[in-house]
Design a protein around this motif. Structure first.
Motif, PDB file in Angstrom:
ATOM      1  N   ALA A 199     -30.258  70.756  68.374  1.00  0.00           N
ATOM      2  CA  ALA A 199     -29.534  71.661  69.271  1.00  0.00           C
ATOM      3  C   ALA A 199     -28.411  72.144  68.278  1.00  0.00           C
ATOM      4  O   ALA A 199     -27.282  71.769  68.145  1.00  0.00           O
ATOM      5  CB  ALA A 199     -28.795  70.852  70.229  1.00  0.00           C
ATOM      6  N   PRO A 200     -28.874  73.280  67.445  1.00  0.00           N
ATOM      7  CA  PRO A 200     -28.247  73.754  66.278  1.00  0.00           C
ATOM      8  C   PRO A 200     -26.819  74.389  66.824  1.00  0.00           C
ATOM      9  O   PRO A 200     -25.589  74.436  66.144  1.00  0.00           O
ATOM     10  CB  PRO A 200     -29.053  74.855  65.366  1.00  0.00           C
ATOM     11  N   GLU A 201     -26.927  74.927  68.049  1.00  0.00           N
ATOM     12  CA  GLU A 201     -25.616  75.753  68.531  1.00  0.00           C
ATOM     13  C   GLU A 201     -24.594  74.653  69.262  1.00  0.00           C
ATOM     14  O   GLU A 201     -23.541  75.042  69.347  1.00  0.00           O
ATOM     15  CB  GLU A 201     -25.988  76.762  69.410  1.00  0.00           C
ATOM     16  N   ALA A 202     -25.007  73.370  69.261  1.00  0.00           N
ATOM     17  CA  ALA A 202     -24.054  72.525  70.275  1.00  0.00           C
ATOM     18  C   ALA A 202     -22.914  72.178  69.371  1.00  0.00           C
ATOM     19  O   ALA A 202     -23.048  72.017  68.133  1.00  0.00           O
ATOM     20  CB  ALA A 202     -24.906  71.171  70.510  1.00  0.00           C
ATOM     21  N   LYS A 203     -21.897  71.951  70.067  1.00  0.00           N
ATOM     22  CA  LYS A 203     -20.663  71.346  69.327  1.00  0.00           C
ATOM     23  C   LYS A 203     -20.384  69.870  69.544  1.00  0.00           C
ATOM     24  O   LYS A 203     -19.786  69.325  68.573  1.00  0.00           O
ATOM     25  CB  LYS A 203     -19.299  72.225  70.218  1.00  0.00           C
ATOM     26  N   GLU A 246     -19.350  58.754  76.470  1.00  0.00           N
ATOM     27  CA  GLU A 246     -18.484  58.655  75.190  1.00  0.00           C
ATOM     28  C   GLU A 246     -18.964  57.546  74.150  1.00  0.00           C
ATOM     29  O   GLU A 246     -18.484  57.548  73.277  1.00  0.00           O
ATOM     30  CB  GLU A 246     -17.065  58.631  75.722  1.00  0.00           C
ATOM     31  N   ALA A 247     -19.747  56.830  74.668  1.00  0.00           N
ATOM     32  CA  ALA A 247     -20.188  55.334  73.894  1.00  0.00           C
ATOM     33  C   ALA A 247     -20.748  55.641  72.652  1.00  0.00           C
ATOM     34  O   ALA A 247     -20.812  55.119  71.573  1.00  0.00           O
ATOM     35  CB  ALA A 247     -20.791  54.583  74.824  1.00  0.00           C
ATOM     36  N   ASN A 248     -21.776  56.634  72.705  1.00  0.00           N
ATOM     37  CA  ASN A 248     -22.600  56.729  71.570  1.00  0.00           C
ATOM     38  C   ASN A 248     -22.757  58.270  70.962  1.00  0.00           C
ATOM     39  O   ASN A 248     -23.816  59.021  71.174  1.00  0.00           O
ATOM     40  CB  ASN A 248     -24.128  56.390  71.759  1.00  0.00           C
ATOM     41  N   PRO A 249     -21.623  58.940  70.660  1.00  0.00           N
ATOM     42  CA  PRO A 249     -21.966  60.221  70.193  1.00  0.00           C
ATOM     43  C   PRO A 249     -22.759  60.518  68.989  1.00  0.00           C
ATOM     44  O   PRO A 249     -22.661  59.332  68.118  1.00  0.00           O
ATOM     45  CB  PRO A 249     -20.163  60.570  69.477  1.00  0.00           C
ATOM     46  N   MET A 250     -23.339  61.321  68.706  1.00  0.00           N
ATOM     47  CA  MET A 250     -24.217  61.678  67.824  1.00  0.00           C
ATOM     48  C   MET A 250     -23.642  62.633  66.740  1.00  0.00           C
ATOM     49  O   MET A 250     -22.780  63.165  66.803  1.00  0.00           O
ATOM     50  CB  MET A 250     -25.528  62.486  68.143  1.00  0.00           C
ATOM     51  N   LYS A 251     -24.192  62.349  65.426  1.00  0.00           N
ATOM     52  CA  LYS A 251     -23.756  63.004  64.357  1.00  0.00           C
ATOM     53  C   LYS A 251     -24.723  64.153  64.000  1.00  0.00           C
ATOM     54  O   LYS A 251     -26.162  64.145  63.860  1.00  0.00           O
ATOM     55  CB  LYS A 251     -23.652  62.213  63.199  1.00  0.00           C
ATOM     56  N   LYS A 252     -24.387  65.596  63.750  1.00  0.00           N
ATOM     57  CA  LYS A 252     -24.960  66.700  63.231  1.00  0.00           C
ATOM     58  C   LYS A 252     -25.519  66.836  61.795  1.00  0.00           C
ATOM     59  O   LYS A 252     -24.391  66.811  60.837  1.00  0.00           O
ATOM     60  CB  LYS A 252     -24.209  67.920  63.894  1.00  0.00           C
ATOM     61  N   ASP A 253     -26.582  67.102  61.354  1.00  0.00           N
ATOM     62  CA  ASP A 253     -26.952  67.159  60.046  1.00  0.00           C
ATOM     63  C   ASP A 253     -26.914  68.587  59.670  1.00  0.00           C
ATOM     64  O   ASP A 253     -26.719  69.675  60.452  1.00  0.00           O
ATOM     65  CB  ASP A 253     -28.214  66.596  59.541  1.00  0.00           C
ATOM     66  N   LYS A 254     -27.192  69.078  58.530  1.00  0.00           N
ATOM     67  CA  LYS A 254     -27.161  70.462  58.102  1.00  0.00           C
ATOM     68  C   LYS A 254     -28.024  71.539  58.902  1.00  0.00           C
ATOM     69  O   LYS A 254     -27.931  72.554  58.679  1.00  0.00           O
ATOM     70  CB  LYS A 254     -27.023  70.330  56.468  1.00  0.00           C
ATOM     71  N   THR A 255     -29.001  70.846  59.088  1.00  0.00           N
ATOM     72  CA  THR A 255     -30.464  71.492  59.847  1.00  0.00           C
ATOM     73  C   THR A 255     -30.076  71.584  61.438  1.00  0.00           C
ATOM     74  O   THR A 255     -30.837  72.444  61.972  1.00  0.00           O
ATOM     75  CB  THR A 255     -31.800  70.968  59.372  1.00  0.00           C
ATOM     76  N   GLY A 256     -29.044  71.116  61.644  1.00  0.00           N
ATOM     77  CA  GLY A 256     -28.733  71.357  63.218  1.00  0.00           C
ATOM     78  C   GLY A 256     -29.198  70.259  64.270  1.00  0.00           C
ATOM     79  O   GLY A 256     -29.230  70.254  65.332  1.00  0.00           O
ATOM     80  N   ARG A 257     -29.743  69.041  63.394  1.00  0.00           N
ATOM     81  CA  ARG A 257     -30.361  67.757  64.150  1.00  0.00           C
ATOM     82  C   ARG A 257     -29.332  66.940  64.458  1.00  0.00           C
ATOM     83  O   ARG A 257     -28.606  66.457  63.568  1.00  0.00           O
ATOM     84  CB  ARG A 257     -31.593  67.441  63.634  1.00  0.00           C
ATOM     85  N   TYR A 295     -32.939  56.944  78.921  1.00  0.00           N
ATOM     86  CA  TYR A 295     -32.031  57.710  78.274  1.00  0.00           C
ATOM     87  C   TYR A 295     -31.917  59.084  78.348  1.00  0.00           C
ATOM     88  O   TYR A 295     -33.188  59.689  78.799  1.00  0.00           O
ATOM     89  CB  TYR A 295     -31.967  57.176  76.867  1.00  0.00           C
ATOM     90  N   ARG A 296     -31.135  59.971  78.037  1.00  0.00           N
ATOM     91  CA  ARG A 296     -31.048  61.438  77.991  1.00  0.00           C
ATOM     92  C   ARG A 296     -30.011  61.622  76.975  1.00  0.00           C
ATOM     93  O   ARG A 296     -29.124  60.783  76.401  1.00  0.00           O
ATOM     94  CB  ARG A 296     -30.551  62.019  79.346  1.00  0.00           C
ATOM     95  N   PHE A 297     -29.744  63.152  76.471  1.00  0.00           N
ATOM     96  CA  PHE A 297     -28.928  63.642  75.733  1.00  0.00           C
ATOM     97  C   PHE A 297     -27.729  64.352  76.476  1.00  0.00           C
ATOM     98  O   PHE A 297     -28.371  64.901  77.496  1.00  0.00           O
ATOM     99  CB  PHE A 297     -29.289  64.412  74.730  1.00  0.00           C
ATOM    100  N   PHE A 298     -26.522  64.171  76.229  1.00  0.00           N
ATOM    101  CA  PHE A 298     -25.533  65.089  76.738  1.00  0.00           C
ATOM    102  C   PHE A 298     -25.031  66.168  75.891  1.00  0.00           C
ATOM    103  O   PHE A 298     -24.184  65.657  75.033  1.00  0.00           O
ATOM    104  CB  PHE A 298     -24.620  64.052  77.331  1.00  0.00           C
ATOM    105  N   ALA A 299     -25.348  67.149  75.833  1.00  0.00           N
ATOM    106  CA  ALA A 299     -25.098  68.353  74.919  1.00  0.00           C
ATOM    107  C   ALA A 299     -24.008  69.219  75.574  1.00  0.00           C
ATOM    108  O   ALA A 299     -24.461  70.116  76.700  1.00  0.00           O
ATOM    109  CB  ALA A 299     -26.199  68.921  74.254  1.00  0.00           C
ATOM    110  N   ASP A 300     -22.906  69.335  75.029  1.00  0.00           N
ATOM    111  CA  ASP A 300     -21.956  70.222  75.737  1.00  0.00           C
ATOM    112  C   ASP A 300     -21.739  70.362  77.036  1.00  0.00           C
ATOM    113  O   ASP A 300     -21.709  71.542  77.970  1.00  0.00           O
ATOM    114  CB  ASP A 300     -22.322  71.688  74.903  1.00  0.00           C
ATOM    115  N   GLY A 301     -21.760  69.050  77.656  1.00  0.00           N
ATOM    116  CA  GLY A 301     -21.495  69.273  79.365  1.00  0.00           C
ATOM    117  C   GLY A 301     -22.939  69.193  79.945  1.00  0.00           C
ATOM    118  O   GLY A 301     -22.884  69.185  81.118  1.00  0.00           O
ATOM    119  N   SER A 302     -23.973  69.387  79.277  1.00  0.00           N
ATOM    120  CA  SER A 302     -25.672  69.465  80.048  1.00  0.00           C
ATOM    121  C   SER A 302     -26.226  68.301  79.604  1.00  0.00           C
ATOM    122  O   SER A 302     -26.345  68.119  78.387  1.00  0.00           O
ATOM    123  CB  SER A 302     -26.115  70.925  79.668  1.00  0.00           C
ATOM    124  N   TRP A 303     -27.078  67.858  80.611  1.00  0.00           N
ATOM    125  CA  TRP A 303     -28.144  66.924  80.302  1.00  0.00           C
ATOM    126  C   TRP A 303     -29.276  67.562  79.648  1.00  0.00           C
ATOM    127  O   TRP A 303     -29.611  68.956  80.020  1.00  0.00           O
ATOM    128  CB  TRP A 303     -28.474  66.211  81.620  1.00  0.00           C
TER     129      TRP A 303
END
Length: 103
Positions: free
Chosen positions: A28-32, A46-57, A71-79
């Motif tokens: 999700a390269p555009e995600a904050k 809030e329990a497991n924030p992910m870290k963004k690498d240089k390629t947007g992964r 499980y699911r991902f929660f990206a900028d407020g969207s599932w």
């Protein structure tokens, strides 16, 4: 989908186990902000924030006991679901959760 706790392995679907730790990735390269949310953390975004690498992964590695996890991902407020996860189940909100089996 099965993951064995070995030094390093992959089942071909992008799921890896490294020394008993389970790796999750989401492109999700555009995600904050992206979090890994699921039954392993009581669906706490809030329990497991992910870290963004240089390629947007976005990446997170968790130590999980053998079992079945939704499980699911929660990206900028969207599932969002994991596109590399072929196993899914319906959830109570009319959508689907990804399923990961750790053995």
């Amino acid at each position: 989908m099965f993951i064995r706790k070995k030094k390093e392995s992959s089942n071909g679907a992008g799921e890896k186990s490294l020394n008993g730790k389970i790796k999750f990735e989401y492109s999700a390269p555009e995600a904050k902000k992206v979090s890994l949310v699921g039954s392993f953390n009581q669906w706490n975004s809030e329990a497991n924030p992910m870290k963004k690498d240089k390629t947007g992964r976005w990446k997170a590695t968790l130590s999980l006991e053998p079992g079945r996890y939704e499980y699911r991902f929660f990206a900028d407020g969207s599932w969002a679901n994991d596109p590399s996860c072929p196993s899914r189940v319906a959830n109570e909100f009319g959508d689907e959760n990804c399923v990961r089996i750790v053995s």
